[in-house]
Write a protein that holds these residues in place. Structure first.
Motif, PDB file in Angstrom:
ATOM      1  N   HIS A  59      15.626 -53.442 -28.094  1.00  0.00           N
ATOM      2  CA  HIS A  59      16.366 -52.437 -29.035  1.00  0.00           C
ATOM      3  C   HIS A  59      17.738 -52.835 -28.999  1.00  0.00           C
ATOM      4  N   PRO A  60      18.306 -52.347 -30.256  1.00  0.00           N
ATOM      5  CA  PRO A  60      19.872 -52.772 -30.521  1.00  0.00           C
ATOM      6  C   PRO A  60      20.513 -51.565 -30.176  1.00  0.00           C
ATOM      7  N   ASP A  79      20.347 -58.541 -21.783  1.00  0.00           N
ATOM      8  CA  ASP A  79      21.345 -58.235 -22.964  1.00  0.00           C
ATOM      9  C   ASP A  79      21.906 -59.402 -23.771  1.00  0.00           C
ATOM     10  N   SER A  80      21.943 -59.199 -25.098  1.00  0.00           N
ATOM     11  CA  SER A  80      22.187 -60.323 -25.800  1.00  0.00           C
ATOM     12  C   SER A  80      23.595 -61.017 -25.592  1.00  0.00           C
ATOM     13  N   VAL A 103      21.569 -56.311 -28.262  1.00  0.00           N
ATOM     14  CA  VAL A 103      20.262 -56.188 -28.273  1.00  0.00           C
ATOM     15  C   VAL A 103      19.914 -56.189 -26.908  1.00  0.00           C
ATOM     16  N   ASN A 105      17.109 -54.846 -23.335  1.00  0.00           N
ATOM     17  CA  ASN A 105      15.902 -54.274 -22.849  1.00  0.00           C
ATOM     18  C   ASN A 105      16.134 -53.939 -21.407  1.00  0.00           C
ATOM     19  N   TYR A 275      21.038 -55.329 -39.010  1.00  0.00           N
ATOM     20  CA  TYR A 275      19.914 -55.363 -37.978  1.00  0.00           C
ATOM     21  C   TYR A 275      18.558 -55.947 -38.470  1.00  0.00           C
TER      22      TYR A 275
END
Length: 282
Positions: A59-60, A79-80, A103, A105, A275
């Motif tokens: 999720h963002p 994480d992105s 983004v 998790n 998004y």
């Protein structure tokens, strides 16, 4: 005689935190509830979660920082921004600045039930779109203040003469205290800071008004002074472990929708549009 510039902080309110089952693999409860923006400023919410793999999906976030403290179990995170996986264990903290957008998790290790606290910190308008930043704070590596019968780990801010190197966009003190029965200590805080205490284990006496509280209770700090430094007192009645969070209010409008927290409705709509269109990550 007390220093005229230092006063004792009181406890304004105590509440028992209740976890509710959201699914067979996830129970959660608010330590501080969202929507009380001015009351808890700069803090937006703090959730206590007990969860297993599959409870959350990727999720963002935008416009905030998230601070995840692991009480028990192990959490694998991605994480992105960093593009890295890592594992947090008991007593570890993940301090993530979402800023312009990340983004990510958080997933408990296979077969593990993780028990955690996640705090959301508001970012001021001029930092909402700052570059994302990730700080991995291992509990056994952060600075420690040691007094008789007391060990305080400083995840952010300072305690006594011990200062944390953690980088902040908003001034925040976050400490974990572990105290032997009968031990006492005081924590200094700027008078402008708002904050609260969450008890993980044991029981004790807190504040100038000597409020008794125990495991699973959250204590809201009373109003400080506009100037000078305040001091909050703690005494352990039995072996005690708690977290204290306190910070400088941002004092700006808050518009929150799902994982995004901005200053205007237009900024929220822009975040959702980006998004959905795949242009969210800068």
């Amino acid at each position: 005689m007390e220093d005229k510039d230092i006063y004792k902080r009181e406890i304004a309110k105590v509440r028992k935190v209740q976890l509710h089952e959201h699914s067979p693999i996830h129970a959660a409860g608010p330590v501080i509830e969202p929507g009380n923006w001015e009351r808890y400023d700069p803090f937006l919410l703090l959730m206590e979660d007990k969860f297993q793999k599959g409870a959350f999906d990727i999720h963002p976030h935008r416009g905030i920082e998230t601070v995840t403290y692991v009480i028990d179990g192990a959490i694998e995170h991605y994480d992105s921004h960093s593009g890295k996986d890592g594992v947090l264990g008991p007593g570890d903290v993940q301090w993530m600045t979402a800023g312009s957008g990340v983004v990510h998790n958080e997933v408990p290790s296979e077969g593990v039930t993780a028990h955690s606290l996640q705090l959301w910190i508001n970012l001021p308008r001029d930092k909402k779109m700052t570059a994302p930043r990730y700080q991995n704070l291992k509990g056994n590596e952060v600075p420690v203040r040691e007094e008789k019968g007391v060990a305080i780990r400083i995840f952010s801010g300072s305690s006594g003469d011990v200062i944390s190197p953690t980088l902040n966009h908003v001034a925040v003190t976050m400490i974990e205290a572990r105290m032997d029965a009968g031990a006492s200590i005081s924590q200094e805080l700027p008078g402008s800071y708002k904050g609260f205490i969450y008890i993980i284990e044991g029981s004790g006496v807190f504040g100038k008004n000597e409020v008794r509280a125990s495991k699973g209770e959250v204590l809201e700090l009373g109003t400080g002074g506009k100037n000078g430094t305040g001091e909050i007192d703690f005494t352990a009645e039995e072996p005690l472990r708690f977290l204290l969070y306190a910070g400088e209010p941002v004092k700006e409008p808050v518009v929150a929708r799902g994982p995004f927290v901005m200053n205007t409705e237009e900024e929220i709509q822009e975040a959702y549009q980006e998004y959905m269109q795949g242009t969210f990550l800068k």
